[in-house]
Design an enzyme around this catalytic site. Sequence first.
Site, mmCIF file in Angstrom:
data_model
loop_
_atom_site.group_PDB
_atom_site.id
_atom_site.type_symbol
_atom_site.label_atom_id
_atom_site.label_comp_id
_atom_site.label_asym_id
_atom_site.label_seq_id
_atom_site.Cartn_x
_atom_site.Cartn_y
_atom_site.Cartn_z
ATOM 1 N N GLY A 1 0.840 -1.186 0.000
ATOM 2 C CA GLY A 1 0.000 0.000 0.000
ATOM 3 C C GLY A 1 0.878 1.239 0.000
ATOM 4 O O GLY A 1 2.099 1.152 0.144
ATOM 5 N N LEU A 2 0.252 2.363 -0.157
ATOM 6 C CA LEU A 2 0.976 3.643 -0.173
ATOM 7 C C LEU A 2 1.647 3.927 1.173
ATOM 8 O O LEU A 2 1.231 3.388 2.209
ATOM 9 C CB LEU A 2 0.009 4.789 -0.492
ATOM 10 C CG LEU A 2 -0.562 4.853 -1.899
ATOM 11 C CD1 LEU A 2 -1.667 5.913 -1.981
ATOM 12 C CD2 LEU A 2 0.533 5.146 -2.921
ATOM 13 N N SER A 3 2.631 4.782 1.150
ATOM 14 C CA SER A 3 3.262 5.257 2.381
ATOM 15 C C SER A 3 2.185 5.940 3.230
ATOM 16 O O SER A 3 1.419 6.766 2.730
ATOM 17 C CB SER A 3 4.370 6.256 2.031
ATOM 18 O OG SER A 3 4.959 6.759 3.197
ATOM 19 N N ALA B 1 -0.374 4.390 4.642
ATOM 20 C CA ALA B 1 -1.657 3.677 4.615
ATOM 21 C C ALA B 1 -1.899 2.889 5.901
ATOM 22 O O ALA B 1 -3.041 2.653 6.281
ATOM 23 C CB ALA B 1 -1.733 2.741 3.409
ATOM 24 N N GLY B 2 -0.811 2.463 6.565
ATOM 25 C CA GLY B 2 -0.947 1.711 7.813
ATOM 26 C C GLY B 2 -0.290 0.341 7.798
ATOM 27 O O GLY B 2 -0.502 -0.458 8.703
ATOM 28 N N SER C 1 6.090 -1.825 -2.128
ATOM 29 C CA SER C 1 6.137 -2.741 -3.281
ATOM 30 C C SER C 1 5.132 -2.310 -4.354
ATOM 31 O O SER C 1 4.131 -2.971 -4.559
ATOM 32 C CB SER C 1 5.922 -4.188 -2.847
ATOM 33 O OG SER C 1 4.902 -4.353 -1.900
#
Length: 185
Positions: free
Chosen positions: A12-14, A16-17, A86
């Site tokens: 997931g995006l930076s 996001a958790g 990733s």
Amino acid sequence: MNYSGFTLWFTGLSGAGKTTISKGVALELKARSCLVEVLDGDVVRTHLSQELGFSKQDRDINVRRIGFVASILSRNQIIAIVAAISPYRDVRKEVRYMSQNFVEVYVKASLQTCEQRDVKGLYALARAGKIENFTGIDSPYEEPLNPEIICDTQYLNIRESINKVIQALEEYKYIPKMRQVIEKG
């Protein structure tokens, strides 16, 4: 039932958790006497991939390295939990096939939500032009097409996300249900 190692891959995006949820899942699994190792993308980059930049080629090399380490761990009956942006589907597909058992968790949050959180201040730096090739800003993020688990952190809090992952792992029979752990204990 005999439980074996597997790779639990959070993407997931930076912001996001991924790291927060993966650490919570690791604690839950350790409480069930599972052997667990967390491979956080930032930590791995510091210790295993410090010479790499953020070009597509370097990102792919980094993800392959993490996938290789995760596959060794899972092959040896350890649950390898990976929390790494990733960003590219093709390389995530490659690491999926490196591991005997692979579970992809898409930690979903919009770019806007991640920018609002911006815990590390990275989005602000990227928007100011101080960080190049930042995923979601000037470098792409390819959402997973068929992840086994989706944690939409715009709507689920951390505890709900952790519970969702644990419940799915129980349903896939990768881990024992808590009742089974208590009965054995």
